[in-house]
Design a protein around this motif. Structure first.
Motif, PDB file in Angstrom:
ATOM      1  N   VAL A 136       0.856  -1.238  -0.190  1.00 37.43           N
ATOM      2  CA  VAL A 136      -0.005  -0.067  -0.030  1.00 37.43           C
ATOM      3  C   VAL A 136       1.022   1.234  -0.166  1.00 37.43           C
ATOM      4  N   GLN A 137       0.556   2.294  -1.042  1.00 41.97           N
ATOM      5  CA  GLN A 137       1.310   3.598  -1.062  1.00 41.97           C
ATOM      6  C   GLN A 137       0.698   4.424  -0.565  1.00 41.97           C
ATOM      7  N   LEU A 138       1.352   5.339   0.423  1.00 43.40           N
ATOM      8  CA  LEU A 138       0.625   6.377   1.091  1.00 43.40           C
ATOM      9  C   LEU A 138       0.975   7.745   0.199  1.00 43.40           C
ATOM     10  N   THR A 139       0.231   8.804   0.785  1.00 44.78           N
ATOM     11  CA  THR A 139       0.364  10.187   0.414  1.00 44.78           C
ATOM     12  C   THR A 139       1.498  10.814   0.980  1.00 44.78           C
ATOM     13  N   LEU A 140       1.983  10.517   2.285  1.00 43.94           N
ATOM     14  CA  LEU A 140       2.860  10.697   3.342  1.00 43.94           C
ATOM     15  C   LEU A 140       4.198  10.890   2.645  1.00 43.94           C
ATOM     16  N   ASP A 141       4.912  12.079   2.846  1.00 39.14           N
ATOM     17  CA  ASP A 141       6.360  12.339   2.547  1.00 39.14           C
ATOM     18  C   ASP A 141       7.200  11.895   3.940  1.00 39.14           C
ATOM     19  N   ALA A 142       7.919  10.885   3.688  1.00 39.14           N
ATOM     20  CA  ALA A 142       8.766  10.299   4.909  1.00 39.14           C
ATOM     21  C   ALA A 142       9.562  11.518   5.258  1.00 39.14           C
ATOM     22  N   GLU A 143      10.162  12.284   4.539  1.00 43.35           N
ATOM     23  CA  GLU A 143      11.156  13.395   4.705  1.00 43.35           C
ATOM     24  C   GLU A 143      10.506  14.376   5.697  1.00 43.35           C
ATOM     25  N   LEU A 144       9.293  14.922   5.131  1.00 42.68           N
ATOM     26  CA  LEU A 144       8.560  16.173   5.814  1.00 42.68           C
ATOM     27  C   LEU A 144       7.796  15.386   7.077  1.00 42.68           C
ATOM     28  N   GLN A 145       7.336  14.294   6.949  1.00 44.47           N
ATOM     29  CA  GLN A 145       6.957  13.370   8.224  1.00 44.47           C
ATOM     30  C   GLN A 145       8.174  13.817   9.464  1.00 44.47           C
ATOM     31  N   ALA A 146       9.319  13.163   9.099  1.00 48.81           N
ATOM     32  CA  ALA A 146      10.380  13.236  10.063  1.00 48.81           C
ATOM     33  C   ALA A 146      10.657  14.482  10.298  1.00 48.81           C
ATOM     34  N   THR A 147      10.709  15.478   9.721  1.00 51.98           N
ATOM     35  CA  THR A 147      10.851  16.841   9.838  1.00 51.98           C
ATOM     36  C   THR A 147       9.841  17.430  10.860  1.00 51.98           C
ATOM     37  N   ALA A 148       8.751  17.323  10.379  1.00 57.04           N
ATOM     38  CA  ALA A 148       7.519  17.660  11.390  1.00 57.04           C
ATOM     39  C   ALA A 148       7.664  17.004  12.746  1.00 57.04           C
ATOM     40  N   GLU A 149       7.734  15.798  12.964  1.00 53.83           N
ATOM     41  CA  GLU A 149       8.169  15.050  14.495  1.00 53.83           C
ATOM     42  C   GLU A 149       9.277  15.595  15.152  1.00 53.83           C
ATOM     43  N   SER A 150      10.510  15.996  14.226  1.00 55.36           N
ATOM     44  CA  SER A 150      11.667  16.499  14.902  1.00 55.36           C
ATOM     45  C   SER A 150      11.337  18.041  15.277  1.00 55.36           C
ATOM     46  N   LEU A 151      10.439  18.622  14.835  1.00 60.22           N
ATOM     47  CA  LEU A 151       9.952  19.934  15.078  1.00 60.22           C
ATOM     48  C   LEU A 151       9.402  19.735  16.523  1.00 60.22           C
ATOM     49  N   PHE A 152       8.398  19.000  16.687  1.00 61.02           N
ATOM     50  CA  PHE A 152       7.921  19.003  17.990  1.00 61.02           C
ATOM     51  C   PHE A 152       8.955  18.669  19.007  1.00 61.02           C
ATOM     52  N   GLY A 153       9.757  17.524  18.536  1.00 60.34           N
ATOM     53  CA  GLY A 153      10.879  17.149  19.619  1.00 60.34           C
ATOM     54  C   GLY A 153      11.701  18.359  19.921  1.00 60.34           C
ATOM     55  N   SER A 154      12.005  19.079  19.126  1.00 73.10           N
ATOM     56  CA  SER A 154      13.101  20.072  19.305  1.00 73.10           C
ATOM     57  C   SER A 154      12.521  21.070  20.264  1.00 73.10           C
ATOM     58  N   VAL A 155      11.343  21.423  20.675  1.00 72.35           N
ATOM     59  CA  VAL A 155      10.922  22.600  21.270  1.00 72.35           C
ATOM     60  C   VAL A 155      10.889  21.939  22.864  1.00 72.35           C
ATOM     61  N   PRO A 156      11.491  23.013  23.605  1.00 67.27           N
ATOM     62  CA  PRO A 156      11.602  22.714  25.136  1.00 67.27           C
ATOM     63  C   PRO A 156      10.349  22.343  25.775  1.00 67.27           C
ATOM     64  N   GLY A 157      10.477  21.125  26.469  1.00 69.67           N
ATOM     65  CA  GLY A 157       9.207  20.899  27.224  1.00 69.67           C
ATOM     66  C   GLY A 157       8.262  19.752  26.512  1.00 69.67           C
ATOM     67  N   ALA A 158       8.727  19.510  25.472  1.00 73.61           N
ATOM     68  CA  ALA A 158       8.080  18.300  24.567  1.00 73.61           C
ATOM     69  C   ALA A 158       6.479  18.486  24.504  1.00 73.61           C
ATOM     70  N   PRO A 159       6.120  19.346  23.896  1.00 77.03           N
ATOM     71  CA  PRO A 159       4.777  19.986  23.999  1.00 77.03           C
ATOM     72  C   PRO A 159       3.709  18.902  23.368  1.00 77.03           C
ATOM     73  N   HIS A 160       2.608  18.873  23.837  1.00 80.08           N
ATOM     74  CA  HIS A 160       1.517  18.153  23.351  1.00 80.08           C
ATOM     75  C   HIS A 160       0.846  18.654  22.157  1.00 80.08           C
ATOM     76  N   GLY A 161       0.291  17.857  21.076  1.00 78.19           N
ATOM     77  CA  GLY A 161      -0.297  18.689  20.066  1.00 78.19           C
ATOM     78  C   GLY A 161      -0.553  17.959  18.763  1.00 78.19           C
ATOM     79  N   ALA A 162      -0.397  18.674  17.739  1.00 77.07           N
ATOM     80  CA  ALA A 162      -0.839  18.001  16.431  1.00 77.07           C
ATOM     81  C   ALA A 162      -0.353  18.968  15.276  1.00 77.07           C
ATOM     82  N   LEU A 163      -0.039  18.060  14.015  1.00 72.47           N
ATOM     83  CA  LEU A 163       0.356  18.847  12.953  1.00 72.47           C
ATOM     84  C   LEU A 163      -0.086  18.130  11.708  1.00 72.47           C
ATOM     85  N   VAL A 164      -0.779  18.901  10.881  1.00 72.41           N
ATOM     86  CA  VAL A 164      -1.202  18.392   9.708  1.00 72.41           C
ATOM     87  C   VAL A 164      -0.903  19.162   8.534  1.00 72.41           C
ATOM     88  N   LEU A 165      -0.199  18.388   7.427  1.00 64.95           N
ATOM     89  CA  LEU A 165       0.260  19.208   6.191  1.00 64.95           C
ATOM     90  C   LEU A 165      -0.401  18.740   5.027  1.00 64.95           C
TER      91      LEU A 165
END
Length: 454
Positions: A136-165
């Motif tokens: 099964v092939q998805l619309t997700l872009d692995a590089e952009l997905q990894a970047t989005a994850e790292s952006l949440f992880g890089s913010v002090p305090g590890a905030p809870h939340g969500a992102l959609v692109l």
């Protein structure tokens, strides 16, 4: 006499033996015919367990063919592996003990290789050949997905939340983040702790997180009011910065507007007072219609669990006009509404799967989903876009009340600003500091622009 007694005893034994054979035969018929399906379906059926463990599930790929999930190992020791450890909320998981979630659940039959074709069934049930799943092939872009994850992880305090692109023209979901998440490679060993975790890492906040929107609704209500000629953007607004009581707090404009303010200033400065005046003019029926047309009252169709609590009807137009009534929204719903403004008023239908492998091993493209309809005219959508476009950035950030003791930071952006192709929505829970959500949102914008640069 003895002879007769012996014969009688022998006949009784014969009858007993015959009855015993009959009982055994009836039992075999009962269990092999009448109850066969129930036995085969039992979770503890050793044959089922062995067959399940030998299934080589198909791969899950991103839009560029990067592997997001695959099965590795020898036939008697297969393991489902996820190369991107933070992919869990977007792709889901497969576990023999705990079942499936996400895409692993939505396309389970395909990934398992289920088939009613005679040769496949014969080979699996008679020759006991391993069952091979399909990709099964998805619309997700692995590089952009990894970047989005790292952006949440890089913010002090590890905030809870969500992102959609989203890709505006197609509705394709390019990245979907829910934070905190989980590592699907370690699901079995951590499952009990994940279930008990009060931060709900197994909840996909992007599609199931319900948030009180606050003034996130402002651009969409204004677009609809402009479309209906209820307002003119350069029309005067009286006392734009007046205090508005909300949940025991007094709210004013996010930044100070000019004394002689217009509806354009109301949007620029995020003013709640005039929005209540407009909501009172529109009424509950008018607001209901606006929220429906922008997709806030229906759950988007995706091969994921998007089920949320049933919404209660709007009850107070003044509170509904500033997003403080009964309406709650998911980040995906907000992203689709934002994409509508970027798409000249047409509400896109989200898509998460681009292709599925058929039984002949050929990837069959899935047709793009049609738009869900027009929320507003292109004129109104472009006018709101123009107002949000400042210094080459088309974005909207707001701190929204979410109950009496909570505040969420939102960042909405369309990029590139001159000809929008992507919609980005970020929400950070329990955050009054817009700098946090702004850092994540701008970082995602930069990554998207860099990924499309020639």
């Amino acid at each position: 006499m003895n002879n007769h007694s012996s014969q009688t005893h022998l006949h009784k034994m014969q009858r007993a033996i015959l009855l015993g054979f009959l009982a055994v035969a009836l039992s075999l018929v009962f269990w092999s015919v009448v109850r066969s399906e129930a036995i085969l379906a039992r979770d503890d059926n050793p044959r089922l367990v062995e067959a399940e463990l030998r299934i080589q599930r198909g791969r899950i790929l991103d839009r560029n063919g990067t592997v997001l999930a695959h099965t590795v190992g020898e036939p008697d020791a297969l393991v489902r592996t996820y190369p991107f450890e933070t992919i869990g909320p977007a792709v889901g998981y497969y576990s023999f003990r705990h079942g499936t979630a996400g895409i692993e659940a939505g396309f389970d039959e395909i990934l398992r290789g289920e088939s009613e074709e005679f040769t496949a069934v014969f080979n699996q049930q008679i020759l006991h050949t391993p069952q091979i799943g399909r990709d099964v092939q998805l619309t997700l872009d692995a590089e952009l997905q990894a970047t989005a994850e790292s952006l949440f992880g890089s913010v002090p305090g590890a905030p809870h939340g969500a992102l959609v692109l989203l890709e505006i023209g197609t509705g394709d979901v390019l990245a979907m983040v829910s934070h905190p998440g989980y590592n699907p490679n370690r699901l079995d060993e951590n499952f009990d702790a994940l279930v008990q975790d009060e931060t709900a890492p197994l909840l996909n906040r992007a599609v199931q997180g319900q948030y009180q929107p606050g003034l996130v609704l402002q651009p969409f209500i204004l677009a609809a009011a402009l479309d209906q000629d209820r307002i003119q953007l350069e029309g005067a607004v009286l006392n734009a910065n007046r205090p508005v009581p909300v949940n025991g707090e007094v709210k004013r404009c996010q930044t100070t507007p000019p004394e002689e303010a217009t509806w354009a200033d109301v949007l620029h400065h995020r003013c709640p007072g005039p929005m209540q005046d407009l909501a009172n003019l529109l009424g509950l029926g008018g607001l209901d219609n606006i929220f429906m047309r922008f997709g806030f009252t229906t759950q988007p169709e995706l091969p994921l669990n998007t089920e949320t609590a049933e919404l209660e009807p709007l009850s107070d137009p003044l509170q509904a006009g500033i997003g403080q009534d009964n309406l709650t929204v998911t980040p995906l719903q907000v992203a689709l509404a934002l994409a509508t403004l970027g798409n000249d008023g047409r509400l896109p239908t989200p898509r998460l799967v681009t292709a599925v492998e058929d039984e002949n091993g050929i990837m069959q493209a899935q047709p793009p989903a049609p738009t869900a309809g027009d929320a507003v005219t292109g004129r109104a959508a472009r006018a709101i876009r123009q107002l949000l476009n400042k210094e080459g950035t088309l974005s909207f950030a707001i701190s929204a009340l979410s109950g009496p003791d909570s505040r969420n930071g939102w960042y909405l952006a369309l990029t590139p600003a001159d000809q929008p192709q992507y919609a980005i929505v970020v929400v950070v829970e329990d955050s009054e500091d817009l700098e946090v959500v702004h850092t994540i949102g701008v970082g995602m914008e930069t990554a998207v622009i860099n990924s499309t640069a020639p």
